[in-house]
Each structure stands twice: as C-alpha cells, then as structure tokens.
Write a protein that holds these residues in place. Structure first.
Motif, PDB file in Angstrom:
ATOM      1  N   THR A  16       0.843  -1.199   0.000  1.00  0.00           N
ATOM      2  CA  THR A  16       0.000   0.000   0.000  1.00  0.00           C
ATOM      3  C   THR A  16       0.879   1.249   0.000  1.00  0.00           C
ATOM      4  OG1 THR A  16      -0.049   0.261   2.403  1.00  0.00           O
ATOM      5  CG2 THR A  16      -1.683  -1.254   1.415  1.00  0.00           C
ATOM      6  N   ASN A  17       0.247   2.402  -0.170  1.00  0.00           N
ATOM      7  CA  ASN A  17       0.989   3.658  -0.065  1.00  0.00           C
ATOM      8  C   ASN A  17       1.541   3.850   1.346  1.00  0.00           C
ATOM      9  OD1 ASN A  17       0.541   4.220  -2.737  1.00  0.00           O
ATOM     10  ND2 ASN A  17      -1.111   5.672  -2.376  1.00  0.00           N
ATOM     11  N   TYR A 126      -2.320   7.836   5.859  1.00  0.00           N
ATOM     12  CA  TYR A 126      -2.297   6.396   5.588  1.00  0.00           C
ATOM     13  C   TYR A 126      -2.749   5.567   6.786  1.00  0.00           C
ATOM     14  CZ  TYR A 126       0.691   8.047   1.799  1.00  0.00           C
ATOM     15  OH  TYR A 126       1.191   8.712   0.719  1.00  0.00           O
ATOM     16  N   ILE A 129      -5.374   2.754   6.165  1.00  0.00           N
ATOM     17  CA  ILE A 129      -5.192   1.863   5.024  1.00  0.00           C
ATOM     18  C   ILE A 129      -4.704   0.500   5.510  1.00  0.00           C
ATOM     19  CG2 ILE A 129      -3.912   1.432   2.902  1.00  0.00           C
ATOM     20  CD1 ILE A 129      -3.539   4.410   2.590  1.00  0.00           C
ATOM     21  N   SER A 130      -5.324  -0.548   4.993  1.00  0.00           N
ATOM     22  CA  SER A 130      -4.803  -1.898   5.210  1.00  0.00           C
ATOM     23  C   SER A 130      -4.955  -2.668   3.903  1.00  0.00           C
ATOM     24  CB  SER A 130      -5.545  -2.615   6.341  1.00  0.00           C
ATOM     25  OG  SER A 130      -6.837  -3.001   5.916  1.00  0.00           O
ATOM     26  N   SER A 131      -4.101  -3.635   3.713  1.00  0.00           N
ATOM     27  CA  SER A 131      -4.188  -4.463   2.507  1.00  0.00           C
ATOM     28  C   SER A 131      -5.542  -5.154   2.418  1.00  0.00           C
ATOM     29  CB  SER A 131      -3.066  -5.498   2.497  1.00  0.00           C
ATOM     30  OG  SER A 131      -1.813  -4.869   2.417  1.00  0.00           O
ATOM     31  N   ILE A 134      -8.148  -2.757   1.155  1.00  0.00           N
ATOM     32  CA  ILE A 134      -7.931  -2.480  -0.268  1.00  0.00           C
ATOM     33  C   ILE A 134      -8.489  -3.612  -1.118  1.00  0.00           C
ATOM     34  CG2 ILE A 134      -6.127  -2.310  -2.038  1.00  0.00           C
ATOM     35  CD1 ILE A 134      -4.598  -0.574   0.059  1.00  0.00           C
ATOM     36  N   VAL A 144      -9.411   2.616  -5.460  1.00  0.00           N
ATOM     37  CA  VAL A 144      -8.249   2.503  -4.582  1.00  0.00           C
ATOM     38  C   VAL A 144      -7.069   3.347  -5.067  1.00  0.00           C
ATOM     39  CG1 VAL A 144      -8.888   0.210  -3.714  1.00  0.00           C
ATOM     40  CG2 VAL A 144      -7.387   0.411  -5.721  1.00  0.00           C
ATOM     41  N   LEU A 147      -4.813   4.875  -2.576  1.00  0.00           N
ATOM     42  CA  LEU A 147      -4.334   3.965  -1.541  1.00  0.00           C
ATOM     43  C   LEU A 147      -3.149   3.110  -1.969  1.00  0.00           C
ATOM     44  CD1 LEU A 147      -7.861   2.719  -0.382  1.00  0.00           C
ATOM     45  CD2 LEU A 147      -6.555   4.676   0.479  1.00  0.00           C
ATOM     46  N   VAL A 148      -2.997   2.917  -3.284  1.00  0.00           N
ATOM     47  CA  VAL A 148      -1.915   2.101  -3.835  1.00  0.00           C
ATOM     48  C   VAL A 148      -1.358   2.779  -5.080  1.00  0.00           C
ATOM     49  CG1 VAL A 148      -2.845  -0.102  -2.971  1.00  0.00           C
ATOM     50  CG2 VAL A 148      -3.476   0.697  -5.247  1.00  0.00           C
ATOM     51  N   GLU A 153      -2.669  -0.963  -8.492  1.00  0.00           N
ATOM     52  CA  GLU A 153      -4.102  -0.909  -8.782  1.00  0.00           C
ATOM     53  C   GLU A 153      -4.432  -1.738 -10.026  1.00  0.00           C
ATOM     54  OE1 GLU A 153      -7.719   2.307  -9.432  1.00  0.00           O
ATOM     55  OE2 GLU A 153      -5.650   2.985  -9.702  1.00  0.00           O
TER      56      GLU A 153
END
Length: 164
Positions: A16-17, A126, A129-131, A134, A144, A147-148, A153
């Motif tokens: 993720t970012n 961030y 944010i969690s995988s 996402i 997303v 977020l990524v 993406e």
C-alpha cells in the motif's frame, strides 16, 4: 563502521501507499533496507510471493539501498540474522497496532535479544489503510487509486478479473 541494515517484514498483499511511505522513511535512516515478503498463517493471499516481490521491486527500483527478499515460511528474526539485519522496522497506524506490535516485539526479543525493533508511526493520511481493506474495496468495484500505486491498482483489477 558497521553497516546499518534494517528488515521491514510483512505480507504486503498488496503493498500500500502506507507501506511505501514507511520504506522511503526507513531508507533515509538506514544504509540498507530489506523488504521481506513473509508468511502470515492467519491470512489468505491474493498474490503469490513472486507477484508480491515483483510489485515491491517496481516500487523501489530507483532506490539503491532498498531490496526485496522472499521470507516465505521463515521467522522474521531468523531471516534478519541470515541477512545480517540488526533492526526490524515496524509501522503503527493506531492503538490496535500498538497492542499487536508490542506482542510481536516481545516475541522477537525472546528469539534474539540482539535485534532491535524500530517503530515508525504512519503518516496520518495512511493511518486507515490496510491491505485487507484495499482487497475488499477493489473486489466490489471501489476506487483505490489514492491507496496504492497505479501499477498495483492495475494488478489488483486484473486479479479480480482473473487475468494473471
């Protein structure tokens, strides 16, 4: 002088970012940052280890002091010793992460008390944010893009469509 090598371990499914930000910040502190794609037995993965390694390598190809390794089916502390990493970099988004990461740190310390853990707090943008989130957002057609990375993406969308 001893080279300062840090290991940043996670399942990164996907990266993720927030993960990206932690690695960039760690790369400013340490001579070398090794990102390790690890096994978490409590998670179901969308991407293979090879896909995750490629995804992460693409993100950091311009940074000379960041590399990616496969830590499949290894303990983080054992991998750190193998790679001569003297610090584990971990990130915290919130108080739930603090509680979880405290336990992880204590267990790692019991395995090898010569390896330190350094926590980097997530950038507030961030922090949520969690995988897992996402993957859920992308599965149901959500956006997303903030977020990524764009490449991640695209890989997520292709995975959902069944394109490998």
């Amino acid at each position: 002088m001893t080279k300062k090598i840090a290991l940043y371990a996670g399942s990164f499914d996907p990266i993720t970012n927030g993960h990206y930000d932690i690695v960039l910040r760690a790369a400013q502190i340490f001579d070398e940052v090794i990102v390790a794609v690890m096994t978490n037995t409590s998670k179901n993965y969308m991407f293979s280890y090879e896909e995750k390694e490629k995804m992460i390598n693409q993100q950091f190809e311009k940074l000379d002091n960041v590399s990616v390794v496969d830590g499949e089916n290894k303990l983080t502390v054992d991998l750190a010793k193998e790679l001569k990493a003297n610090v584990l970099v971990r990130s915290m988004r919130n108080t739930n992460d603090f509680i979880y990461e405290s336990g992880v740190s204590q267990i790692n310390h019991l395995q090898d008390n010569n390896i330190e853990t350094l926590y980097l707090l997530s950038d507030p943008k961030y922090a949520n944010i969690s995988s897992s989130m996402i993957k859920e957002i992308i599965t149901f057609g959500g956006n997303v893009s903030q977020l990524v990375a764009p490449e991640v993406e695209k890989l997520l969308k292709n995975k959902i469509k069944g394109i490998h």
